[in-house]
Write a protein that holds these residues in place. Sequence first.
Motif, short mmCIF file in Angstrom:
data_model
loop_
_atom_site.label_atom_id
_atom_site.label_comp_id
_atom_site.label_asym_id
_atom_site.label_seq_id
_atom_site.Cartn_x
_atom_site.Cartn_y
_atom_site.Cartn_z
N GLU A 114 0.83 -1.21 0.00
CA GLU A 114 0.00 0.00 0.00
C GLU A 114 0.87 1.26 0.00
O GLU A 114 0.58 2.23 -0.72
CB GLU A 114 -0.93 -0.01 1.20
CG GLU A 114 -1.88 1.18 1.24
CD GLU A 114 -2.80 1.13 2.45
OE1 GLU A 114 -3.48 2.15 2.70
OE2 GLU A 114 -2.85 0.10 3.14
N ALA A 115 1.93 1.23 0.79
CA ALA A 115 2.83 2.38 0.83
C ALA A 115 3.53 2.57 -0.52
O ALA A 115 3.67 3.69 -1.02
CB ALA A 115 3.86 2.20 1.94
N ASP A 116 3.97 1.46 -1.14
CA ASP A 116 4.62 1.54 -2.45
C ASP A 116 3.67 2.09 -3.51
O ASP A 116 4.10 2.72 -4.49
CB ASP A 116 5.12 0.16 -2.88
CG ASP A 116 6.28 -0.33 -2.02
OD1 ASP A 116 6.90 0.50 -1.33
OD2 ASP A 116 6.57 -1.55 -2.05
N ALA A 117 2.36 1.82 -3.33
CA ALA A 117 1.37 2.31 -4.29
C ALA A 117 1.01 3.77 -4.09
O ALA A 117 0.25 4.34 -4.87
CB ALA A 117 0.10 1.45 -4.19
N GLY A 118 1.54 4.37 -3.02
CA GLY A 118 1.27 5.79 -2.78
C GLY A 118 0.11 6.06 -1.86
O GLY A 118 -0.23 7.22 -1.62
#
Length: 322
Positions: A114-118
């Motif tokens: 989720e963090a990598d997806a922004g």
Amino acid sequence: MRGRADPRADFDEFVAVCSGRLLRTSYLLTGDLRRAEDLLQRALARARVAWQRLDPQPELYVRRLLVDAVAPWWKDRAKAHRRAVLVLRHFDDLSEDDTAELLGVPVPVAQRLEADAGGPHGALAQELGELLAGFTDDAARGGMSERHSGVDRNLAVLRRRRRAYSAVVALFVAAGLVVVVVLAPWAGRVADPRLVPTPDPVKVVAPDPPPLAGYRLRPVLSVAGVGYQYVYSHESRPGQSRLRVVLAASRLPEAIAWVSPPSLRGRIVVTVDGDVVRHDQAGSFQSGLLLSSRRAHVVELRATEPDVSMRLGVAVYRWPVS
């Protein structure tokens, strides 16, 4: 909605109530309404086959089928997972636990995706929001009769495959009895000691695979749009930097997945029959490697940066899905 004496009526009510939401999920995952409808019809047919065995939340089961089926369509599998985690968390309002379960990863891995997806305010979330703006209530409700017809067609295909699979299994059993009788005098001879099957694999009765190296495995693994059913798995002892297993020859196509704990750093080197076939990031669930049928295989995992508590795992999946 569950628990009626008539499973068909129960399932039809589920389709009427939930398929609009599920079509929206499929649409956000694929970005194409026609493809989303086709994907949903296939998933609903699978749900109908397993209806009597599903828990009280069949909607989660169908969403898992949608996520598993759409991943091979994206060339970048990691991008598909980042897209899926945003759809499930922020457009379907699923909890972190449910999202991680549907993706087949631990909660910390889902959080990292989720963090990598922004996150909910990133560019990908904005793109999904704009895509959703074109999804109307009429699209969600429309075509219900065609949806039922599509589910029935896919259901008929699944049942034909099941009958064909049963016939093939019966043929193999009969052939196996003949082989046992003919080759009994040579039963104690092994040509290559490397190909003696590794003892004591973790046995399981689908559809509930056991945890492997901290991951909850999926009952069905999708590779290039084809479903493979979980058969068994092997796990290393704590602290071992290598896991070497010998897989017995199978007449049916098989695929393997491999896992290492989320905390593990470095890379995992995957070797099949002495050849390095993959170099993957450690601390993740990886899959999609097909094996040649009708021959045994030696599969080895090696961690480049092991730690004292790590475990490595290999899971074997077999086609076709029953």
